[in-house]
Write a protein that holds these residues in place. Structure first.
Motif, short mmCIF file in Angstrom:
data_model
loop_
_atom_site.label_atom_id
_atom_site.label_comp_id
_atom_site.label_asym_id
_atom_site.label_seq_id
_atom_site.Cartn_x
_atom_site.Cartn_y
_atom_site.Cartn_z
N GLY A 121 0.83 -1.17 -0.10
CA GLY A 121 -0.07 0.02 0.11
C GLY A 121 0.91 1.23 0.01
O GLY A 121 0.43 2.23 -0.80
N HIS A 122 1.99 1.24 0.61
CA HIS A 122 2.85 2.47 0.84
C HIS A 122 3.40 2.44 -0.65
O HIS A 122 3.42 3.60 -0.96
N ALA A 123 3.78 1.37 -1.43
CA ALA A 123 4.51 1.59 -2.66
C ALA A 123 3.57 2.28 -3.64
O ALA A 123 4.02 3.10 -4.41
N ARG A 124 2.23 2.15 -3.61
CA ARG A 124 1.56 3.15 -4.43
C ARG A 124 1.48 4.45 -4.39
O ARG A 124 1.87 5.13 -5.04
N GLY A 125 1.46 4.92 -2.98
CA GLY A 125 1.58 6.37 -2.70
C GLY A 125 3.22 6.83 -3.27
O GLY A 125 3.25 7.88 -3.50
N TYR A 386 5.31 0.95 -13.14
CA TYR A 386 4.05 1.02 -14.43
C TYR A 386 2.71 0.56 -13.99
O TYR A 386 1.69 1.31 -14.03
N ILE A 387 2.40 -0.58 -13.07
CA ILE A 387 1.35 -1.02 -12.46
C ILE A 387 0.68 0.16 -11.63
O ILE A 387 -0.42 0.37 -12.05
N PHE A 388 1.52 1.00 -10.62
CA PHE A 388 0.90 1.84 -10.03
C PHE A 388 0.79 3.10 -10.73
O PHE A 388 -0.05 3.84 -10.24
N ALA A 389 1.58 3.48 -11.58
CA ALA A 389 1.20 4.63 -12.60
C ALA A 389 0.22 4.56 -13.41
O ALA A 389 -0.41 5.44 -14.08
N SER A 390 -0.38 3.27 -13.96
CA SER A 390 -1.33 2.94 -14.94
C SER A 390 -2.72 3.02 -14.53
O SER A 390 -3.43 3.08 -15.33
N LYS A 391 -2.84 3.41 -13.09
CA LYS A 391 -4.44 3.70 -12.87
C LYS A 391 -4.44 4.85 -11.77
O LYS A 391 -3.65 5.21 -11.17
N LYS A 392 -5.79 5.44 -11.96
CA LYS A 392 -6.13 6.69 -11.03
C LYS A 392 -5.63 6.24 -9.68
O LYS A 392 -6.08 5.19 -9.16
N LEU A 475 0.33 9.21 -18.72
CA LEU A 475 1.59 9.09 -19.32
C LEU A 475 1.85 7.64 -19.89
O LEU A 475 1.95 7.39 -21.01
N PRO A 476 1.42 6.44 -18.99
CA PRO A 476 1.65 5.30 -19.46
C PRO A 476 0.54 4.87 -20.65
O PRO A 476 0.77 3.95 -21.48
N ASP A 477 -0.80 5.45 -20.26
CA ASP A 477 -1.60 5.27 -21.53
C ASP A 477 -1.26 5.63 -22.80
O ASP A 477 -1.23 4.99 -23.97
N TYR A 478 -0.55 6.96 -22.71
CA TYR A 478 -0.03 7.58 -24.15
C TYR A 478 1.00 6.56 -24.50
O TYR A 478 1.10 6.24 -25.79
N LEU A 479 1.94 6.19 -23.42
CA LEU A 479 3.26 5.39 -24.18
C LEU A 479 2.67 3.93 -24.71
O LEU A 479 3.08 3.58 -25.52
N LYS A 480 1.95 3.49 -24.07
CA LYS A 480 1.19 2.13 -24.40
C LYS A 480 0.64 2.41 -26.06
O LYS A 480 0.83 1.56 -26.84
N ALA A 481 -0.04 3.47 -26.08
CA ALA A 481 -0.72 3.66 -27.46
C ALA A 481 0.25 3.88 -28.45
O ALA A 481 0.14 3.66 -29.65
#
Length: 535
Positions: A121-125, A386-392, A475-481
Motif C-alpha cells: 500500500g505504501h508503494a502505491r503512494g 508501471y502498474i501503480f502509475a497506470s491507474k488513477k 502518461l503510461p496510457d499514451y506510451l502504450k498507445a
C-alpha cells in the motif's frame, strides 16, 4: 508542439484560446472553438466568425490548411513545421517536453511510520508521488520531495516493546506473552540481533530502556525504508522528524490564538481546536489531560513549518483512510493565518494482489502485510512502477503478478520497452550514418508515417496534462498507445533499403525519444535490447 501552436495563434488572434485535438484526425491536427466565445462580442454567428478567421490566415508557413467547420477552426500543421520541430527535439533531447513553470511546490508523500518495512500500500503512494515529482521537475517547477517521519507517539513505544519480546523469545529462548497489538516480521530478527550486539542482552529485560531501544530501532527501520524506496527508484530531498517539532508547539498554539481567539480552548482538562467552525465534523483534541500533544498537534506544527518555508503550493499524498483528516488540518491552517487552498491533499487507495488468479499469499517473514520489497524482487521495479502509475491513484487497484512477469505483448511494460528496443534494432540494421538520418527532410511521408510522427510529438502535451490533472496514468496510457502505433507501423511499412529509409528512420528516432523520455518520467529506464517470446 501544442505550446508552439498556441503561441502562434495567440499572437495571430491577439487573445488566449482553447486548443483541442479533433477526434477525427481527418479534420486536422488541432481545433479551437474560439468563434463561439467571440460570437457575443462581435454579434455574429460562430460560423461566420470561423469563416472569416480561417480566411485571414491565407498562406501560412506553419499550417498546410486552416478550415472552418461548423464554427470550429481546424488546423493542419505543415510538413515544414512538423519536420523542424522533430529536428529540434532530436537535437535537444534533454530539453524535449520541458517548460519553465518556476512555481515553488512542496510535495510530501509516503511518510510511513518508521516501525517496519514498507508494504505494498505504501508503494502505491510512493510511486504516485515520485512520478508527480518527476513530471513537475520536467515542467520546470521548483519542487521538493519530503518525507515526514512519525517518530513520536505510541507506535514508537510499541516498536521498542516488540523488539524486546521478539529477542527474548527468538534469541534468548524465553517464553513471553505478547500484547494484543505488536509488530511482527523477519525484520525484527535483524533488529534484535543488532541491538544485542550494540546494547547487550540487558536491554531486552529493562522496561525503562524501552524508549532508548525504540529510538535506535526507528532509525534502523528508516534505513530499510530508504533502501526499499531507492530500489524502486524513489528518492527524497528532505526528511522531517515529528519528534523535533513539539518544542515549537507552544509558539504555534499561541499563533493560532492570536489569529482567532476562538481557535483554541480548554474543556474537560483537554485542549481543543475549534475545527468544526472551519468545516470539520467536530472539534478535535490537540493536548490530552496528561499534557501530551496528540498526533494532530504534531501535524499542526508541521504544517505551520511548511507554510513558514514560503512555498506557493503544498501537496500531500495520503492513504484513502485519511480522508476525514483533511478538514481538521485545513482548519488549523486557516487558524494559523494561511490560505488553506494552497494545501492540496491527494488520496491513494489500497491495492489487492493476485498471483495466477488467486489472492497473493502473505509471507510469514513479512508478518501480516505484503512487503513492497517482495514484489520488487518478484516482478522488478519497472513493472511495479508501471502498474501503480497506470491507474488513477484514488481508485481501487487489483493486479495479477503473473501478468507482469510475461515476456510478451500481454505485459504492457514489456510491450512499451520492446517498442523502444525494436527501433534500436532497426537502426542497427541500416547502413546510413546518424548524420544522414538526422539531415533527412520529413516531407511527403505518407499518411501513416505522418500520423505516427504527430502522435510521437504529443508527449509534451501529455506530460503537462498528466501533472495538471494529477492523473499520472495518462502518461503510461499514451506510451502504450504510441508503442502500439509503432509496432503496427513496423509490420505495415518496409523501411530498410527503401528510398525513404532516412526519413522513416528519423521518424523512428522521434518515437524512440518520446518513449525514452516518457519512461524516464515514470522512473523507468528504456531498454535497447530485449528478447520476445513470440513475435
Amino acid at each position: 508542439m501544442k505550446q508552439r501552436v498556441s503561441a502562434l495563434l495567440r499572437e495571430k488572434l491577439g487573445r488566449e484560446l482553447v486548443l483541442e485535438k479533433p477526434r477525427d484526425r481527418s479534420f486536422g491536427h488541432f481545433a479551437t472553438p474560439i468563434a463561439f466565445s467571440l460570437a457575443k462580442e462581435l454579434r455574429k454567428s460562430p460560423m461566420i466568425i470561423a469563416d472569416e478567421l480561417a480566411a485571414s490566415f491565407g498562406e501560412s508557413e506553419e499550417f498546410s490548411s486552416v478550415e472552418a467547420v461548423k464554427g470550429y477552426l481546424n488546423f493542419r500543421l505543415s510538413e515544414n513545421f512538423l519536420s523542424e520541430y522533430a529536428s529540434w527535439a532530436l537535437e535537444n533531447p534533454s530539453e524535449y517536453a520541458k517548460q519553465e513553470k518556476n512555481q515553488k511546490i512542496l510535495l510530501e508523500f509516503v511518510s510511513a511510520n518508521p516501525t517496519g518495512p514498507l508494504h505494498i500500500g505504501h508503494a502505491r503512494g510512493a510511486i504516485y508521488g515520485d512520478t508527480l515529482y518527476r513530471l513537475a521537475k520536467h515542467l520546470g517547477y521548483k519542487i521538493d520531495a519530503e518525507y515526514y517521519i512519525n517518530d513520536a507517539g505510541n507506535q514508537i513505544d510499541l516498536l521498542g516493546l516488540s523488539i524486546q519480546l521478539h529477542a527474548r523469545e527468538n534469541l534468548l529462548d524465553e517464553t513471553v506473552e505478547y500484547p494484543e497489538s505488536y509488530y511482527r516480521g523477519e525484520y525484527l530478527d535483524g533488529l534484535s540481533r543488532d541491538a544485542m550486539e550494540k546494547f547487550g542482552v540487558e536491554i531486552f529485560h529493562d522496561e525503562s530502556r524501552q524508549r532508548e531501544l525504540a529510538m535506535w530501532a526507528k532509525d534502523e527501520v528508516m534505513k530499510i525504508i530508504v533502501k526499499d524506496l531507492a530500489d524502486t527508484n524513489v528518492h527524497f530531498d528532505t526528511f522531517v522528524y515529528e519528534s523535533t517539532l513539539y518544542d515549537d508547539w507552544d509558539r504555534v498554539m499561541q499563533k493560532m490564538a492570536n489569529t482567532d481567539a476562538g481557535a483554541i480552548y480548554e474543556k474537560d482538562g483537554k485542549t481543543w481546536i475549534a475545527s468544526e467552525a472551519k468545516g470539520d465534523e467536530k472539534d478535535r483534541v490537540v493536548v490530552r489531560e496528561d499534557g501530551r500533544p496528540t498526533y494532530l498537534a504534531g501535524d499542526i506544527v508541521y504544517h505551520n513549518q511548511k507554510f513558514e518555508r514560503g512555498y506557493a503550493h503544498y501537496i500531500n499524498i495520503w492513504g484513502a483512510d485519511h480522508h476525514g483528516y483533511i478538514p481538521r488540518v485545513k482548519a488549523a491552517i486557516e487558524y494559523l493565518g494561511y490560505d488553506s487552498s494552497k494545501l492540496e491533499v491527494l488520496l491513494s487507495q489500497m491495492v489487492s494482489l493476485l498471483k495466477d488468479g488467486e489472492p497473493y499469499k502473505m509471507s510469514k517473514r513479512a508478518g501480516n502485510v505484503i512487503l513492497m520489497s517482495d514484489i520488487v524482487d518478484e516482478i522488478g521495479a519497472d513493472a511495479l512502477r508501471y502498474i501503480f502509475a497506470s491507474k488513477k491513484s484514488d481508485t481501487a487497484l487489483e493486479f495479477d503478478l503473473s501478468e507482469f512477469k510475461k515476456q510478451d505483448s500481454s505485459n504492457p511494460i514489456f510491450y512499451i520497452q520492446y517498442a523502444h528496443a525494436r527501433i534500436q534494432t532497426l537502426l542497427s540494421k541500416s547502413t546510413l550514418s546518424s548524420e544522414e538520418i538526422m539531415c533527412a527532410d520529413l516531407k511527403n511521408l505518407g499518411e501513416n508515417a505522418d500520423t505516427l510522427l504527430f502522435d510521437a510529438m504529443l508527449l509534451p502535451e501529455v506530460v503537462e496534462d498528466a501533472f495538471n490533472s494529477r492523473q499520472i496514468q495518462k502518461l503510461p496510457d499514451y506510451l502504450k498507445a504510441l508503442a502500439a502505433s509503432l509496432h503496427k507501423f513496423y509490420y505495415d511499412v518496409r523501411m530498410i533499403g527503401t528510398p525513404d529509409e532516412a526519413k522513416l528512420l528519423k521518424v523512428m528516432l522521434v518515437v524512440a525519444l518520446s518513449l525514452k523520455t516518457g519512461l524516464s518520467l515514470m522512473g523507468i529506464e528504456a531498454k535497447d535490447k530485449m528478447v520476445k517470446e513470440e513475435d
